[in-house]
Design an enzyme around this catalytic site. Structure first.
Site, PDB file in Angstrom:
ATOM      1  N   ASP A  51       0.838  -1.208   0.000  1.00 32.09           N
ATOM      2  CA  ASP A  51       0.000   0.000   0.000  1.00 32.09           C
ATOM      3  C   ASP A  51       0.866   1.248   0.000  1.00 32.09           C
ATOM      4  O   ASP A  51       1.867   1.307   0.719  1.00 32.09           O
ATOM      5  CB  ASP A  51      -0.852   0.032   1.278  1.00 32.09           C
ATOM      6  CG  ASP A  51      -2.044  -0.877   1.170  1.00 32.09           C
ATOM      7  OD1 ASP A  51      -2.647  -0.945   0.089  1.00 32.09           O
ATOM      8  OD2 ASP A  51      -2.364  -1.512   2.195  1.00 32.09           O
ATOM      9  N   THR A 117      -6.178  15.408 -13.889  1.00 28.84           N
ATOM     10  CA  THR A 117      -7.304  15.170 -14.800  1.00 28.84           C
ATOM     11  C   THR A 117      -7.964  16.471 -15.241  1.00 28.84           C
ATOM     12  O   THR A 117      -8.003  17.452 -14.491  1.00 28.84           O
ATOM     13  CB  THR A 117      -8.357  14.283 -14.103  1.00 28.84           C
ATOM     14  OG1 THR A 117      -9.556  14.291 -14.881  1.00 28.84           O
ATOM     15  CG2 THR A 117      -8.704  14.795 -12.716  1.00 28.84           C
ATOM     16  N   TYR A 141     -14.161  13.341  -7.595  1.00 32.81           N
ATOM     17  CA  TYR A 141     -12.959  12.880  -8.294  1.00 32.81           C
ATOM     18  C   TYR A 141     -12.091  14.087  -8.680  1.00 32.81           C
ATOM     19  O   TYR A 141     -10.921  14.181  -8.299  1.00 32.81           O
ATOM     20  CB  TYR A 141     -13.358  12.060  -9.529  1.00 32.81           C
ATOM     21  CG  TYR A 141     -12.239  11.803 -10.490  1.00 32.81           C
ATOM     22  CD1 TYR A 141     -11.032  11.267 -10.048  1.00 32.81           C
ATOM     23  CD2 TYR A 141     -12.374  12.097 -11.852  1.00 32.81           C
ATOM     24  CE1 TYR A 141      -9.993  11.036 -10.936  1.00 32.81           C
ATOM     25  CE2 TYR A 141     -11.346  11.860 -12.735  1.00 32.81           C
ATOM     26  CZ  TYR A 141     -10.151  11.336 -12.276  1.00 32.81           C
ATOM     27  OH  TYR A 141      -9.128  11.125 -13.153  1.00 32.81           O
ATOM     28  N   ASN A 170      -9.297  11.878 -21.920  1.00 36.65           N
ATOM     29  CA  ASN A 170      -9.738  10.473 -21.799  1.00 36.65           C
ATOM     30  C   ASN A 170      -8.713   9.493 -22.367  1.00 36.65           C
ATOM     31  O   ASN A 170      -8.608   9.355 -23.583  1.00 36.65           O
ATOM     32  CB  ASN A 170     -11.080  10.308 -22.494  1.00 36.65           C
ATOM     33  CG  ASN A 170     -12.199  10.957 -21.705  1.00 36.65           C
ATOM     34  OD1 ASN A 170     -12.133  12.149 -21.403  1.00 36.65           O
ATOM     35  ND2 ASN A 170     -13.202  10.193 -21.344  1.00 36.65           N
ATOM     36  N   HIS A 187     -15.755   2.580 -18.522  1.00 33.61           N
ATOM     37  CA  HIS A 187     -15.317   3.485 -19.590  1.00 33.61           C
ATOM     38  C   HIS A 187     -15.907   3.080 -20.940  1.00 33.61           C
ATOM     39  O   HIS A 187     -16.032   1.903 -21.252  1.00 33.61           O
ATOM     40  CB  HIS A 187     -13.788   3.520 -19.672  1.00 33.61           C
ATOM     41  CG  HIS A 187     -13.182   4.159 -18.471  1.00 33.61           C
ATOM     42  ND1 HIS A 187     -12.560   3.431 -17.481  1.00 33.61           N
ATOM     43  CD2 HIS A 187     -13.153   5.443 -18.055  1.00 33.61           C
ATOM     44  CE1 HIS A 187     -12.153   4.251 -16.536  1.00 33.61           C
ATOM     45  NE2 HIS A 187     -12.505   5.478 -16.845  1.00 33.61           N
ATOM     46  N   ILE A 205     -26.388   5.064 -23.614  1.00 31.63           N
ATOM     47  CA  ILE A 205     -25.840   6.423 -23.766  1.00 31.63           C
ATOM     48  C   ILE A 205     -26.343   7.243 -22.590  1.00 31.63           C
ATOM     49  O   ILE A 205     -27.553   7.363 -22.391  1.00 31.63           O
ATOM     50  CB  ILE A 205     -26.298   7.053 -25.097  1.00 31.63           C
ATOM     51  CG1 ILE A 205     -25.768   6.230 -26.290  1.00 31.63           C
ATOM     52  CG2 ILE A 205     -25.884   8.506 -25.190  1.00 31.63           C
ATOM     53  CD1 ILE A 205     -26.350   6.651 -27.642  1.00 31.63           C
ATOM     54  N   GLY A 280     -22.593  14.227 -12.429  1.00 29.10           N
ATOM     55  CA  GLY A 280     -21.216  14.719 -12.393  1.00 29.10           C
ATOM     56  C   GLY A 280     -20.572  14.890 -13.754  1.00 29.10           C
ATOM     57  O   GLY A 280     -19.462  15.407 -13.856  1.00 29.10           O
TER      58      GLY A 280
HETATM   59  N1  UDP Z   1     -20.669   7.015 -21.333  1.00 27.90           N
HETATM   60  C1  UDP Z   1     -21.909   6.546 -21.790  1.00 27.90           C
HETATM   61  N2  UDP Z   1     -22.249   5.262 -21.523  1.00 27.90           N
HETATM   62  C2  UDP Z   1     -21.449   4.403 -20.826  1.00 27.90           C
HETATM   63  C3  UDP Z   1     -20.183   4.887 -20.371  1.00 27.90           C
HETATM   64  C4  UDP Z   1     -19.837   6.204 -20.643  1.00 27.90           C
HETATM   65  O1  UDP Z   1     -22.664   7.277 -22.424  1.00 27.90           O
HETATM   66  O2  UDP Z   1     -21.839   3.249 -20.587  1.00 27.90           O
HETATM   67  C5  UDP Z   1     -20.280   8.408 -21.618  1.00 27.90           C
HETATM   68  C6  UDP Z   1     -20.022   9.233 -20.368  1.00 27.90           C
HETATM   69  O3  UDP Z   1     -21.215   9.812 -19.893  1.00 27.90           O
HETATM   70  C7  UDP Z   1     -19.027  10.260 -20.895  1.00 27.90           C
HETATM   71  C8  UDP Z   1     -18.259   9.519 -21.982  1.00 27.90           C
HETATM   72  O4  UDP Z   1     -19.062   8.387 -22.320  1.00 27.90           O
HETATM   73  O5  UDP Z   1     -19.690  11.336 -21.497  1.00 27.90           O
HETATM   74  C9  UDP Z   1     -16.906   9.032 -21.530  1.00 27.90           C
HETATM   75  O6  UDP Z   1     -17.093   8.363 -20.296  1.00 27.90           O
HETATM   76  P1  UDP Z   1     -15.946   7.518 -19.627  1.00 27.90           P
HETATM   77  O7  UDP Z   1     -16.526   6.883 -18.396  1.00 27.90           O
HETATM   78  O8  UDP Z   1     -15.331   6.614 -20.645  1.00 27.90           O
HETATM   79  O9  UDP Z   1     -14.829   8.563 -19.244  1.00 27.90           O
HETATM   80  P2  UDP Z   1     -14.887   9.908 -18.341  1.00 27.90           P
HETATM   81  O10 UDP Z   1     -15.174  11.025 -19.305  1.00 27.90           O
HETATM   82  O11 UDP Z   1     -15.914   9.730 -17.276  1.00 27.90           O
HETATM   83  O12 UDP Z   1     -13.506   9.998 -17.772  1.00 27.90           O
END
Ligand code: UDP
Length: 325
Positions: A51, A117, A141, A170, A187, A205, A280
């Site tokens: 850890d 980030t 986050y 991303n 993701h 989506i 978020g």
């Molecule tokens: N997203 C989505 N459906 C999913 C997973 C992600 O529509 O099942 C969208 C999410 O709302 C964001 C984009 O895809 O707008 C990228 O999301 P991800 O979790 O890959 O990365 P993040 O932007 O949160 O770091």
């Protein structure tokens, strides 16, 4: 030169560790395997399973291997999870982060590259996001990543600790035989590829009523090897100072565009239905990488979405079910 890669069994950490080894650096991977995979640890690296909050083990490891640089990837990084369990994010991203800096001071290690980030910017005043824009995170986050950025600022000012903050957009794609495998996977690109492999039925989506051209969220996808390269350039060129860079491609793609591109690459229909917004999520995040291009001569090798998804698709086809450890 020896680099300790904190979180080196995770997605971005493992690829960076492999690239460091390829370029001739000594690497110590330090990971508790909570979210990482033993199989993602590159063979040429020393592996320490511990850890980061274990102060004594970290100090001993830093000294024993004469570490010069710490690259810190070992964070929790999910917007959705952070909206449900903020305490987890404060613990891992802030409290453990402080232990790392204190261990570095105790061991006499003076330079850290931090995986920050674009979520630290929240809903940006304009796009693309440049480093000088105000940071107002919209989820724990981003907030905890920003807290650690501020901690670095004061450790630099008051204790002379040097650092580079890289604010990723991303991360996606695969390299060095290493790819993206989270449990649970959240993701978009790996989820879509799991659909293409028949491992899941379809994709939801998260909202199509955002103020964007097609109503779905826009993100800036960057290839994992281009990210890794930025860390190494920062370490080589900026280790005697404090610096901050945004790390994206400067091009945004909507969720619908990502789905379309994945359909083209995989030849799979990928059923998609529209669901509720994910709490978020800002509508659009696109980064400017002008500063890192100018100052570090960073040149992305995989700037287009198709080649990013293609590399991920090849990895997922070879690793159905992920690392399986
Ligand atoms: N997203 C989505 N459906 C999913 C997973 C992600 O529509 O099942 C969208 C999410 O709302 C964001 C984009 O895809 O707008 C990228 O999301 P991800 O979790 O890959 O990365 P993040 O932007 O949160 O770091």
């Amino acid at each position: 030169m020896t680099v300790l890669v904190a979180g080196g069994a995770g997605y971005i950490g493992s690829v960076t560790a492999a690239e460091l080894l390829r370029q001739g650096y000594e690497v110590v991977v330090y990971d508790n395997l909570d979210r990482g995979h033993r199989r993602a640890t590159p063979p040429g690296a020393v592996f320490v399973e511990a850890d980061l909050g274990d102060f004594r083990t970290l100090v001993v490891t830093l000294k024993k291997h004469a570490v010069d640089t710490v690259m810190h990837f070992a964070a929790h990084s999910l917007v959705g999870e952070s909206m449900e369990k903020p305490e987890l994010y404060y613990e891992n991203n802030v409290v453990v982060g402080k232990r790392i800096l204190d261990a570095m001071r105790a061991a006499g290690v003076n330079y850290l590259v931090f995986s920050s980030t674009c979520a630290t910017f929240g809903e940006p005043a304009r796009l693309p996001i440049t480093e000088d824009l105000p940071q107002h995170p919209t989820n724990p986050y981003g907030e905890t990543k920003l807290a650690f950025e501020r901690m670095l600022h004061w450790y630099h000012q008051l204790h002379g600790l040097n650092y580079t903050v890289l604010r990723y957009f991303n991360a996606a794609g695969a390299a060095h035989g290493l790819g993206e495998d989270h449990d649970p996977e959240t993701h978009i690109i790996p989820l879509l590829l799991q659909v293409a492999l028949g491992e899941r039925e379809g994709i939801t989506i998260f909202g199509d009523d955002y103020p964007t051209p097609d109503g779905t969220c826009i993100r800036d996808y960057i290839h994992i090897l281009d990210l890794a390269q930025a860390h190494i350039l920062a370490m080589e060129k900026k280790r005697d100072t404090a610096s901050h860079y945004n790390l994206g491609n400067g091009a945004g793609y909507s969720v619908k565009e990502v789905i379309e591109a994945t359909r083209r690459i995989t030849g799979h229909a990928i059923p998609a239905k529209v669901g509720a917004r994910r709490p978020g999520d800002p509508p659009a995040l696109v980064g400017s990488a002008e500063k890192i291009k100018r100052e570090l001569d960073w040149r992305p090798q995989y700037p287009d979405l198709e080649s990013i998804i293609q590399s991920a698709w090849e990895w997922h086809q070879r690793h159905p079910g992920g690392y399986q450890d």
